[in-house]
Write a protein that holds these residues in place. Structure first.
Motif, PDB file in Angstrom:
ATOM      1  N   THR A 282     -40.591 -50.438 -29.176  1.00  0.00           N
ATOM      2  CA  THR A 282     -40.769 -51.872 -28.918  1.00  0.00           C
ATOM      3  C   THR A 282     -41.405 -52.552 -30.119  1.00  0.00           C
ATOM      4  OG1 THR A 282     -42.815 -51.290 -27.786  1.00  0.00           O
ATOM      5  CG2 THR A 282     -40.916 -51.716 -26.413  1.00  0.00           C
ATOM      6  N   MET A 283     -42.450 -51.956 -30.675  1.00  0.00           N
ATOM      7  CA  MET A 283     -43.087 -52.580 -31.828  1.00  0.00           C
ATOM      8  C   MET A 283     -42.107 -52.699 -32.987  1.00  0.00           C
ATOM      9  SD  MET A 283     -46.048 -53.406 -30.883  1.00  0.00           S
ATOM     10  CE  MET A 283     -46.676 -54.009 -32.454  1.00  0.00           C
ATOM     11  N   ALA A 284     -41.365 -51.617 -33.234  1.00  0.00           N
ATOM     12  CA  ALA A 284     -40.444 -51.626 -34.375  1.00  0.00           C
ATOM     13  C   ALA A 284     -39.334 -52.643 -34.163  1.00  0.00           C
ATOM     14  CB  ALA A 284     -39.860 -50.235 -34.579  1.00  0.00           C
ATOM     15  N   THR A 285     -38.861 -52.757 -32.909  1.00  0.00           N
ATOM     16  CA  THR A 285     -37.792 -53.715 -32.648  1.00  0.00           C
ATOM     17  C   THR A 285     -38.296 -55.134 -32.857  1.00  0.00           C
ATOM     18  OG1 THR A 285     -36.904 -52.165 -31.049  1.00  0.00           O
ATOM     19  CG2 THR A 285     -36.064 -54.408 -30.967  1.00  0.00           C
ATOM     20  N   VAL A 286     -39.495 -55.420 -32.372  1.00  0.00           N
ATOM     21  CA  VAL A 286     -40.069 -56.752 -32.586  1.00  0.00           C
ATOM     22  C   VAL A 286     -40.211 -57.025 -34.086  1.00  0.00           C
ATOM     23  CG1 VAL A 286     -42.141 -58.160 -32.271  1.00  0.00           C
ATOM     24  CG2 VAL A 286     -41.241 -56.831 -30.365  1.00  0.00           C
TER      25      VAL A 286
ATOM     26  N   SER B 244     -42.570 -65.264 -24.804  1.00  0.00           N
ATOM     27  CA  SER B 244     -41.453 -65.014 -23.897  1.00  0.00           C
ATOM     28  C   SER B 244     -40.310 -64.325 -24.643  1.00  0.00           C
ATOM     29  CB  SER B 244     -40.988 -66.319 -23.245  1.00  0.00           C
ATOM     30  OG  SER B 244     -40.247 -67.087 -24.157  1.00  0.00           O
ATOM     31  N   ASP B 245     -40.091 -64.684 -25.903  1.00  0.00           N
ATOM     32  CA  ASP B 245     -39.084 -63.978 -26.698  1.00  0.00           C
ATOM     33  C   ASP B 245     -39.422 -62.499 -26.758  1.00  0.00           C
ATOM     34  OD1 ASP B 245     -37.414 -66.080 -27.458  1.00  0.00           O
ATOM     35  OD2 ASP B 245     -38.770 -66.667 -29.087  1.00  0.00           O
ATOM     36  N   ILE B 246     -40.682 -62.232 -27.061  1.00  0.00           N
ATOM     37  CA  ILE B 246     -41.100 -60.844 -27.228  1.00  0.00           C
ATOM     38  C   ILE B 246     -40.993 -60.087 -25.913  1.00  0.00           C
ATOM     39  CG2 ILE B 246     -43.127 -59.412 -27.723  1.00  0.00           C
ATOM     40  CD1 ILE B 246     -43.847 -61.451 -29.868  1.00  0.00           C
ATOM     41  N   ARG B 247     -41.421 -60.746 -24.820  1.00  0.00           N
ATOM     42  CA  ARG B 247     -41.322 -60.083 -23.510  1.00  0.00           C
ATOM     43  C   ARG B 247     -39.881 -59.731 -23.185  1.00  0.00           C
ATOM     44  NH1 ARG B 247     -44.374 -64.136 -21.170  1.00  0.00           N
ATOM     45  NH2 ARG B 247     -46.602 -63.711 -21.336  1.00  0.00           N
ATOM     46  N   ARG B 248     -38.952 -60.643 -23.528  1.00  0.00           N
ATOM     47  CA  ARG B 248     -37.548 -60.408 -23.252  1.00  0.00           C
ATOM     48  C   ARG B 248     -37.051 -59.178 -24.018  1.00  0.00           C
ATOM     49  NH1 ARG B 248     -33.258 -62.438 -25.511  1.00  0.00           N
ATOM     50  NH2 ARG B 248     -34.458 -63.841 -26.826  1.00  0.00           N
TER      51      ARG B 248
ATOM     52  N   ILE C 193     -38.867 -56.683 -25.234  1.00  0.00           N
ATOM     53  CA  ILE C 193     -39.500 -55.468 -24.742  1.00  0.00           C
ATOM     54  C   ILE C 193     -38.843 -55.023 -23.436  1.00  0.00           C
ATOM     55  CG2 ILE C 193     -41.671 -54.543 -23.800  1.00  0.00           C
ATOM     56  CD1 ILE C 193     -43.154 -56.104 -25.916  1.00  0.00           C
ATOM     57  N   ARG C 194     -38.529 -56.001 -22.579  1.00  0.00           N
ATOM     58  CA  ARG C 194     -37.878 -55.657 -21.305  1.00  0.00           C
ATOM     59  C   ARG C 194     -36.535 -54.968 -21.582  1.00  0.00           C
ATOM     60  NH1 ARG C 194     -36.901 -60.579 -18.938  1.00  0.00           N
ATOM     61  NH2 ARG C 194     -39.135 -60.971 -18.895  1.00  0.00           N
ATOM     62  N   LYS C 195     -35.779 -55.527 -22.497  1.00  0.00           N
ATOM     63  CA  LYS C 195     -34.480 -54.934 -22.833  1.00  0.00           C
ATOM     64  C   LYS C 195     -34.642 -53.500 -23.340  1.00  0.00           C
ATOM     65  CE  LYS C 195     -30.964 -57.161 -25.203  1.00  0.00           C
ATOM     66  NZ  LYS C 195     -30.445 -58.141 -26.208  1.00  0.00           N
ATOM     67  N   VAL C 196     -35.604 -53.316 -24.220  1.00  0.00           N
ATOM     68  CA  VAL C 196     -35.825 -51.987 -24.802  1.00  0.00           C
ATOM     69  C   VAL C 196     -36.195 -50.981 -23.721  1.00  0.00           C
ATOM     70  CG1 VAL C 196     -37.350 -50.638 -26.312  1.00  0.00           C
ATOM     71  CG2 VAL C 196     -36.475 -52.842 -27.083  1.00  0.00           C
ATOM     72  N   VAL C 197     -37.134 -51.377 -22.850  1.00  0.00           N
ATOM     73  CA  VAL C 197     -37.600 -50.463 -21.807  1.00  0.00           C
ATOM     74  C   VAL C 197     -36.469 -50.136 -20.836  1.00  0.00           C
ATOM     75  CG1 VAL C 197     -39.188 -50.210 -19.875  1.00  0.00           C
ATOM     76  CG2 VAL C 197     -39.988 -51.207 -22.028  1.00  0.00           C
ATOM     77  N   LEU C 198     -35.742 -51.176 -20.404  1.00  0.00           N
ATOM     78  CA  LEU C 198     -34.659 -50.934 -19.451  1.00  0.00           C
ATOM     79  C   LEU C 198     -33.601 -50.025 -20.046  1.00  0.00           C
ATOM     80  CD1 LEU C 198     -34.148 -54.386 -17.693  1.00  0.00           C
ATOM     81  CD2 LEU C 198     -34.978 -52.230 -16.720  1.00  0.00           C
TER      82      LEU C 198
END
Ligand SMILES: [K+]
Ligand SMILES: [K+]
Lengths: 462, 462
Positions: free
Chosen positions: B106-110, B137-141, B143-148
């Motif tokens: 998540t950190m690397a993707t952000v 909200s961008d970041i939350r979106r 992170i959600r994608k990455v986790v899912l």
């Protein structure tokens, strides 16, 4: 003005690789052909029965290996030099070393001056007119300077060594002169052939011999442009060119670090430094740190050194010495430029500065290219030699780097890697000797465009 | 908008190294602190008696080593995972792997999206205004994608493995689910812990298990920006970004070359490929080529492989996988960029082009910096571990590169390098895990100036 001196203006490296498509012979080809001819001649002479002590032909593999090792000023040997080769054979080896050393030095010096445009006023005016052609008289003058300086250094070294051999070792005059001259040629040209089976191990505590040979190796390995500039303005470091600053800075750093590493690693090793007193340890560690710059003598038994010392030696041999000298490796300039690139990037600077000069993007890329291709070649060759022989990575990587860096040190497996392995080492010595120079100069002469943000300086790489 | 997201705009790497002098916390520090906390927690939990099968504390060195190896998704082990750790201990390990894998992804993707400005229209407009701040909200979106996506991949992998363990190996349902889930988490997160003392050697001929795990490792190791882009436009390679082109190109090249090298080197080795039929050889060589990208399982006994295979594995582990994924190493993007730089320089081109994009000088220098610092770290650590242990360079370099590249493969000396050696490996795993990412993003966010000769694209390096 010769056609090939115009030829350096044109064409990319790819063009250089397609000589038949070009009307001009690139100077890089002159170097390759010259070394090829020297090696072929040397191989022929060394296969003659007169070249060996037992009067039987050495065989073409040993002759080719020895001739390549000599012409490429490497010093790796598949047979013991003194006991296997006759005086005739030894003179052939010394002749190849002298020819190889002078050949690479004169060509490299001409290239360097060509690239940096420092060949006197006339050449500089011509260079500013963007043709960069040099007259034959300019070149003759430079070659004369290089040859005279080399011979002067060799005579001085030989004189000290001869005196020492007579006084401290009771050698008769003729023998002392022969030993002094032979090892002086080897030292100044950074070729590591010695006329004792254990190289210089017996002289480990003799500061006269160690320091004389080390000094000769360092001067020969600094490279002519740097030596000439130091001779002119050693008192005014602020006036030094980027080439000289980097060469001196990196050389001193590597010599100090190398000495410390060998002191640290070998201090208690009874087979190496452990047997010596404290000042003897310092002398031997310093000598051992100088030799991978690619002189190739040894006063410590390399096969008894710790594998971590071998790894440190690998790094020093890969880097080698200064550009346009008798040293091998990717050159201290190349590694110094990379360090400046990394440092500038870490500090977030937009341009890479050395002193008050700015390094061009293409100079930076040349350093990257030479380092990357050198590392790739060493990696592939190590893989192949590992697969061909039963030896482990420690010794195989040492051997490969010693050949590529024309350093000539060995953990003792050279005679024991088989014919295929020896031919691979022959190839590595040849490519290691002429590759960085010809690649570096071909890359540097490649480009026409310049950026004028700050005064730029072209630094020869490799 | 959080302060540290503004903070990434400012300061050089040097600034990052002086956190106390800055009012903002750099995201690189968040990563380091997060990993530090996870490792500390894991070490505490693994020292509990409940964590081991024999009910006695594992001791802090083994606990620290295992927690670091798990959180940094490495897989090196000083004790046999299944027999030493209890189910509680195994769950701690799996939890650390999951947390470490998701955390770095998540950190690397952000970071990557921040650098390349590809975080949707709104972020891009903001980026064009040169502030590059992202809303929470961008970041939350993201992170959600990455986790899912991670959980989806892990569930799919676990399902296939569970089924296979039940059908082909007669494992009861509960045990099969446990084994399937554990190894699925390990595979997708590129951590090489296995619940068999010989890793996956027993499954060498089981294409279901080998290919499922290899696929999971590859997808996890490609990195999210690339996986998302491939999911969106895998049919239109011409639309791929530079990041995706280089990642896919270099990955495929390394997988093919790696497979060929292992086939070539191990074909006749009775202890590895020699015992298998031809299709088995191909499967095992492919699996062995995938694992150094830094998954860390093995189906061949690494200690029986030829030293030349170890050297090839060293190179693959040092390079590692894609940026912003679970893989370690300097990343395929970094080595791909270097290859383009070398190629452009050899062809004498003034600018470095990838497709129709031009690489900025600073991107090139970032690749050089990360490679050079990585190589320097590996060199120094190899020297130190050689000096600390009686093992030879083959095995020591393999161990060091496996730790730095968080690849987790070993020739079997991990438990046998002493406490100091193990602490060195702990440090290498930590730096190898967070170093290239934080250094790469810090360097990339460092620079404000841009050149507009051709449209440039910022490619994350490291
Ligand atoms: K030499
Ligand atoms: K791993």
């Amino acid at each position: 003005m010769r056609p090939w001196l115009c030829g350096v203006e044109r064409g990319s490296v790819m063009g250089v690789l397609k000589p038949l498509s070009s009307r001009f012979t690139h100077p890089a080809q002159v170097v390759a052909i010259g070394f090829g001819l020297a090696i072929a001649t040397g191989t022929f002479l060394l296969t003659l029965p007169i070249a060996t002590t037992d009067g039987e032909s050495a065989g073409w593999v040993a002759a080719l290996f020895t001739a390549t090792s000599a012409a490429c000023v490497t010093g790796l040997a598949v047979v013991d030099t003194a006991s296997h080769w006759s005086v005739f054979g030894e003179l052939v080896i010394a002749g190849l070393v002298q020819a190889g050393g002078l050949g690479i030095m004169t060509m490299a010096t001409v290239f360097t001056l060509l690239i940096s445009g420092r060949l006197g006023l006339r050449a500089r005016i011509v260079a500013q007119a963007e043709t960069k052609a040099l007259s034959m008289s300019d070149i003759r003058r430079v070659i004369r300077k290089v040859v005279l300086f080399s011979l002067l250094c060799e005579v001085l070294t030989a004189a000290v060594l001869t005196g020492r051999f007579m006084i401290a070792y009771d050698e008769p005059f003729g023998r002392a002169v022969y030993l002094g001259a032979f090892h002086s040629v080897m030292a100044f040209n950074n070729a590591g052939f010695a006329l004792w089976p254990d190289s210089l191990v017996r002289f480990v505590s003799d500061a006269w011999i160690c320091l004389t040979i080390a000094a000769s190796c360092i001067v020969g390995g600094l490279g002519f442009p740097v030596v000439f500039e130091l001779a002119r303005s050693w008192r005014h470091p602020r006036r030094w060119s980027v080439l000289t600053r980097i060469t001196v800075g990196v050389s001193v750093t590597l010599l100090v670090l190398g000495t410390l590493v060998f002191l640290l690693t070998e201090w208690r090793n009874p087979k190496t430094l452990g047997a010596l007193d404290d000042s003897g340890k310092l002398l031997a560690a310093f000598f051992t740190a100088v030799m991978p710059r690619s002189a190739g003598f040894n006063v410590l038994d390399i096969s008894e050194m710790h594998p971590s010392s071998w790894l440190a030696t690998d790094l020093l041999m890969f880097i080698g010495g200064g550009s346009a000298g008798t040293a091998g490796g990717i050159k201290v300039t190349t590694i110094g430029l990379l360090a400046f690139v990394v440092w500038a990037e870490m500090r977030g600077e937009g341009r890479v500065h050395v002193g008050h000069r700015s390094l061009s993007d293409t100079t930076q890329r040349q350093a990257v290219t030479i380092t990357a291709l050198g590392a790739a070649l060493v990696g592939v060759a190590t893989y192949v030699l590992l697969a061909l022989t039963p030896h482990d990575l420690d010794r195989v990587m040492f051997e490969v780097v010693a050949a590529f860096g024309t350093a000539g040190l060995s953990t003792g497996i050279t005679a024991d890697v088989g014919t295929a392995g020896q031919l691979l080492l022959v190839l590595l010595m040849f490519v290691g000797r002429i590759g960085p120079l010809t690649l570096g100069s071909a890359l540097a002469l490649n480009r026409r465009t310049r950026h004028y943000e700050l005064p730029e300086e072209r630094v020869i790489v490799g």
